[in-house]
Each structure stands twice: as C-alpha cells, then as structure tokens.
Design a protein around this motif. Structure first.
Motif, PDB file in Angstrom:
ATOM      1  N   PRO A  53       0.806  -1.223   0.000  1.00 11.39           N
ATOM      2  CA  PRO A  53       0.000   0.000   0.000  1.00 11.39           C
ATOM      3  C   PRO A  53       0.842   1.278   0.000  1.00 11.39           C
ATOM      4  CG  PRO A  53      -0.549  -1.383   1.890  1.00 11.39           C
ATOM      5  CD  PRO A  53       0.502  -2.084   1.118  1.00 11.39           C
ATOM      6  N   ARG A  54       2.044   1.201   0.551  1.00  7.86           N
ATOM      7  CA  ARG A  54       2.919   2.384   0.530  1.00  7.86           C
ATOM      8  C   ARG A  54       3.322   2.719  -0.898  1.00  7.86           C
ATOM      9  NH1 ARG A  54       7.883   1.652   3.288  1.00  7.86           N
ATOM     10  NH2 ARG A  54       7.871  -0.271   2.126  1.00  7.86           N
ATOM     11  N   VAL A  55       3.620   1.697  -1.700  1.00  7.67           N
ATOM     12  CA  VAL A  55       4.001   1.916  -3.088  1.00  7.67           C
ATOM     13  C   VAL A  55       2.791   2.387  -3.889  1.00  7.67           C
ATOM     14  CG1 VAL A  55       4.873   0.833  -5.199  1.00  7.67           C
ATOM     15  CG2 VAL A  55       5.912   0.278  -3.000  1.00  7.67           C
ATOM     16  N   ALA A  56       1.638   1.802  -3.633  1.00  9.13           N
ATOM     17  CA  ALA A  56       0.415   2.228  -4.326  1.00  9.13           C
ATOM     18  C   ALA A  56       0.138   3.702  -4.052  1.00  9.13           C
ATOM     19  CB  ALA A  56      -0.760   1.355  -3.893  1.00  9.13           C
ATOM     20  N   ALA A  57       0.247   4.110  -2.795  1.00 10.86           N
ATOM     21  CA  ALA A  57       0.023   5.515  -2.439  1.00 10.86           C
ATOM     22  C   ALA A  57       1.074   6.398  -3.108  1.00 10.86           C
ATOM     23  CB  ALA A  57       0.058   5.684  -0.922  1.00 10.86           C
ATOM     24  N   SER A  58       2.335   5.985  -3.057  1.00 11.53           N
ATOM     25  CA  SER A  58       3.409   6.743  -3.675  1.00 11.53           C
ATOM     26  C   SER A  58       3.190   6.884  -5.175  1.00 11.53           C
ATOM     27  CB  SER A  58       4.755   6.062  -3.383  1.00 11.53           C
ATOM     28  OG  SER A  58       5.810   6.750  -4.008  1.00 11.53           O
ATOM     29  N   ALA A  59       2.777   5.805  -5.835  1.00 11.24           N
ATOM     30  CA  ALA A  59       2.552   5.833  -7.279  1.00 11.24           C
ATOM     31  C   ALA A  59       1.426   6.800  -7.646  1.00 11.24           C
ATOM     32  CB  ALA A  59       2.242   4.427  -7.786  1.00 11.24           C
ATOM     33  N   LEU A  60       0.346   6.783  -6.881  1.00 12.62           N
ATOM     34  CA  LEU A  60      -0.770   7.691  -7.176  1.00 12.62           C
ATOM     35  C   LEU A  60      -0.380   9.147  -6.936  1.00 12.62           C
ATOM     36  CD1 LEU A  60      -3.730   5.617  -5.717  1.00 12.62           C
ATOM     37  CD2 LEU A  60      -3.335   6.173  -8.136  1.00 12.62           C
ATOM     38  N   LEU A  61       0.358   9.401  -5.869  1.00 14.27           N
ATOM     39  CA  LEU A  61       0.810  10.765  -5.603  1.00 14.27           C
ATOM     40  C   LEU A  61       1.791  11.227  -6.678  1.00 14.27           C
ATOM     41  CD1 LEU A  61       1.221  10.539  -1.727  1.00 14.27           C
ATOM     42  CD2 LEU A  61      -0.619  11.685  -2.999  1.00 14.27           C
ATOM     43  N   TYR A  62       2.666  10.332  -7.094  1.00 16.66           N
ATOM     44  CA  TYR A  62       3.612  10.650  -8.171  1.00 16.66           C
ATOM     45  C   TYR A  62       2.844  10.931  -9.461  1.00 16.66           C
ATOM     46  CZ  TYR A  62       7.486  10.406 -11.401  1.00 16.66           C
ATOM     47  OH  TYR A  62       8.400  10.714 -12.369  1.00 16.66           O
ATOM     48  N   HIS A  63       1.847  10.107  -9.739  1.00 16.40           N
ATOM     49  CA  HIS A  63       1.063  10.260 -10.964  1.00 16.40           C
ATOM     50  C   HIS A  63       0.377  11.621 -11.020  1.00 16.40           C
ATOM     51  CE1 HIS A  63      -1.077   8.819 -14.495  1.00 16.40           C
ATOM     52  NE2 HIS A  63      -2.144   9.440 -14.010  1.00 16.40           N
ATOM     53  N   VAL A  64      -0.276  12.021  -9.940  1.00 22.23           N
ATOM     54  CA  VAL A  64      -0.985  13.300  -9.954  1.00 22.23           C
ATOM     55  C   VAL A  64       0.007  14.462 -10.064  1.00 22.23           C
ATOM     56  CG1 VAL A  64      -1.218  13.822  -7.465  1.00 22.23           C
ATOM     57  CG2 VAL A  64      -3.037  14.468  -9.060  1.00 22.23           C
ATOM     58  N   MET A  65       1.211  14.268  -9.533  1.00 23.49           N
ATOM     59  CA  MET A  65       2.228  15.313  -9.623  1.00 23.49           C
ATOM     60  C   MET A  65       2.678  15.507 -11.070  1.00 23.49           C
ATOM     61  SD  MET A  65       5.975  15.390  -7.806  1.00 23.49           S
ATOM     62  CE  MET A  65       6.421  13.801  -8.501  1.00 23.49           C
ATOM     63  N   ASN A  66       2.733  14.441 -11.846  1.00 25.40           N
ATOM     64  CA  ASN A  66       3.266  14.489 -13.209  1.00 25.40           C
ATOM     65  C   ASN A  66       2.222  14.520 -14.309  1.00 25.40           C
ATOM     66  OD1 ASN A  66       6.031  14.600 -12.778  1.00 25.40           O
ATOM     67  ND2 ASN A  66       6.117  12.415 -12.357  1.00 25.40           N
ATOM     68  N   VAL A  67       0.958  14.416 -13.966  1.00 31.02           N
ATOM     69  CA  VAL A  67      -0.070  14.262 -14.989  1.00 31.02           C
ATOM     70  C   VAL A  67      -0.155  15.461 -15.936  1.00 31.02           C
ATOM     71  CG1 VAL A  67      -2.061  15.148 -13.697  1.00 31.02           C
ATOM     72  CG2 VAL A  67      -2.378  13.318 -15.382  1.00 31.02           C
ATOM     73  N   ASP A  68       0.235  16.633 -15.485  1.00 25.72           N
ATOM     74  CA  ASP A  68       0.185  17.807 -16.356  1.00 25.72           C
ATOM     75  C   ASP A  68       1.430  17.952 -17.219  1.00 25.72           C
ATOM     76  OD1 ASP A  68       2.009  18.644 -14.452  1.00 25.72           O
ATOM     77  OD2 ASP A  68       0.950  20.482 -13.920  1.00 25.72           O
ATOM     78  N   GLY A  69       2.366  17.015 -17.079  1.00 30.05           N
ATOM     79  CA  GLY A  69       3.575  17.023 -17.905  1.00 30.05           C
ATOM     80  C   GLY A  69       4.692  17.893 -17.381  1.00 30.05           C
ATOM     81  N   VAL A  70       4.465  18.549 -16.254  1.00 34.17           N
ATOM     82  CA  VAL A  70       5.478  19.429 -15.687  1.00 34.17           C
ATOM     83  C   VAL A  70       5.665  19.077 -14.218  1.00 34.17           C
ATOM     84  CG1 VAL A  70       6.109  21.821 -15.178  1.00 34.17           C
ATOM     85  CG2 VAL A  70       4.784  21.289 -17.234  1.00 34.17           C
ATOM     86  N   ARG A  71       6.882  18.694 -13.854  1.00 32.16           N
ATOM     87  CA  ARG A  71       7.170  18.410 -12.450  1.00 32.16           C
ATOM     88  C   ARG A  71       7.977  19.575 -11.889  1.00 32.16           C
ATOM     89  NH1 ARG A  71      10.368  13.139 -10.493  1.00 32.16           N
ATOM     90  NH2 ARG A  71      12.239  14.378 -10.724  1.00 32.16           N
ATOM     91  N   GLN A  72       7.302  20.386 -11.111  1.00 27.79           N
ATOM     92  CA  GLN A  72       7.954  21.547 -10.528  1.00 27.79           C
ATOM     93  C   GLN A  72       8.597  21.170  -9.196  1.00 27.79           C
ATOM     94  OE1 GLN A  72       5.569  25.081 -10.504  1.00 27.79           O
ATOM     95  NE2 GLN A  72       4.660  24.600 -12.487  1.00 27.79           N
ATOM     96  N   ASP A  73       9.617  21.931  -8.824  1.00 27.90           N
ATOM     97  CA  ASP A  73      10.326  21.660  -7.571  1.00 27.90           C
ATOM     98  C   ASP A  73       9.389  21.669  -6.370  1.00 27.90           C
ATOM     99  OD1 ASP A  73      12.711  21.392  -8.935  1.00 27.90           O
ATOM    100  OD2 ASP A  73      13.393  23.436  -8.498  1.00 27.90           O
ATOM    101  N   ALA A  74       8.437  22.606  -6.349  1.00 29.59           N
ATOM    102  CA  ALA A  74       7.503  22.693  -5.218  1.00 29.59           C
ATOM    103  C   ALA A  74       6.669  21.425  -5.098  1.00 29.59           C
ATOM    104  CB  ALA A  74       6.592  23.904  -5.371  1.00 29.59           C
ATOM    105  N   GLU A  75       6.265  20.875  -6.243  1.00 28.07           N
ATOM    106  CA  GLU A  75       5.483  19.633  -6.230  1.00 28.07           C
ATOM    107  C   GLU A  75       6.338  18.463  -5.744  1.00 28.07           C
ATOM    108  OE1 GLU A  75       2.366  20.057  -9.893  1.00 28.07           O
ATOM    109  OE2 GLU A  75       4.494  19.874 -10.403  1.00 28.07           O
TER     110      GLU A  75
END
Length: 159
Positions: free
Chosen positions: A25-47
């Motif tokens: 579940p830790r990886v699942a949570a991490s993957a979803l959080l990572y996904h929402v961070m990158n879904v717009d195609g831009v990973r900003q430092d603040a994110e």
C-alpha cells in the motif's frame, strides 16, 4: 481523521531492508501521488518537495528509505497501465475515512505549485471514484487544502 490515516500508514510493514512491492500500500500511495504530480507534464520543484514531504510524514521515513519509496512509486507509475492497480490495493487497506484523507493528500500535491491543471483535477476525481470517495467529500477535501494555502481563494475560484 488525518492523524489516524498517518498512523495507519506508519504501521504498514515495509522498509527493514526489503524493496517495496507493487502490492504494498505504501508503493500504491506513492505511485498515485507521483502520478498526480506528473499528470500535467510538468514536475515543478515545489510539487516534488511536497511529494517527498507527504511520503516522509505519512510513512515516518527519511533519507535512503524515503528515496527508495519515492523511486518505487515513480517506477510503479511508469509501468502501470491504469490507476486501478493502485486504488484496489489502497481500497483493501484503507477504511472510508482514510481514503478521504488520502484524497486530501492528493490535493496537497496538486496545489503545491499554486495552480490547478484540469488533468490534475480529473486525476483526483478518477482516483476518488475508484476509491469510492463521494463527490462531496472530494470537493470538501479540495476546499480544505486550498483554504489552508496563502493564495487558496484563487484556487477555489477555479471550481
């Protein structure tokens, strides 16, 4: 509610030298959080910083263990064909209140850069649906996170 969720995540087995698994579940949570961070195609430092902070706080991790979980989430997200694999893991391990709290964490990542992209909003909506988090609870979590930010009013205007 949020404290209970953090307590739950801290109690999930992992770490101790074992590489996290996709059904963890830790990886699942991490993957979803990572996904929402990158879904717009831009990973900003603040994110990225908020992503790491959320992972660290929710799992009581730092240093190499935190980096390992972040990398496992990133890799799992890149290899995934859909969000269901992750939401089904979380749904098995989290109760309704914990799933609502997780949606709040997703909003924290979304708003970390002070902007709301339509793909981020759509991703949180899809994850909430897959986790059986009601529409009003998803919106309440969004408003709560946005209201806690200095420029949160402008984010609420975008509803």
């Amino acid at each position: 509610m949020f404290d209970r969720f953090l307590s739950f995540l801290k109690d999930i087995p992992g770490g101790s030298g074992r590489r996290p698994r996709d059904d963890d579940p830790r990886v699942a949570a991490s993957a979803l959080l990572y996904h929402v961070m990158n879904v717009d195609g831009v990973r900003q430092d603040a994110e990225w910083e908020r992503f790491k902070a959320v992972l660290g706080e929710s799992h009581s991790l730092s240093g190499a263990e935190l980096d390992e979980l972040a990398l496992a989430g990133e890799q799992a997200d890149r290899e995934a064909v859909d969000l269901y694999a992750f939401t089904s893991v979380l749904k098995r391990h989290l109760d309704v209140e914990e799933r609502k709290a997780f949606i709040g964490l997703m909003w924290e990542i979304v708003f970390a850069d002070g902007e709301l992209h339509e793909l981020e909003d759509n991703t949180v909506w899809r994850v909430a649906e897959l986790l059986d988090v009601e529409r009003q609870d998803r919106i309440a979590a969004r408003r709560k996170v946005a209201a806690s930010l200095p420029d949160g009013a402008k984010l609420l205007d975008e509803e």
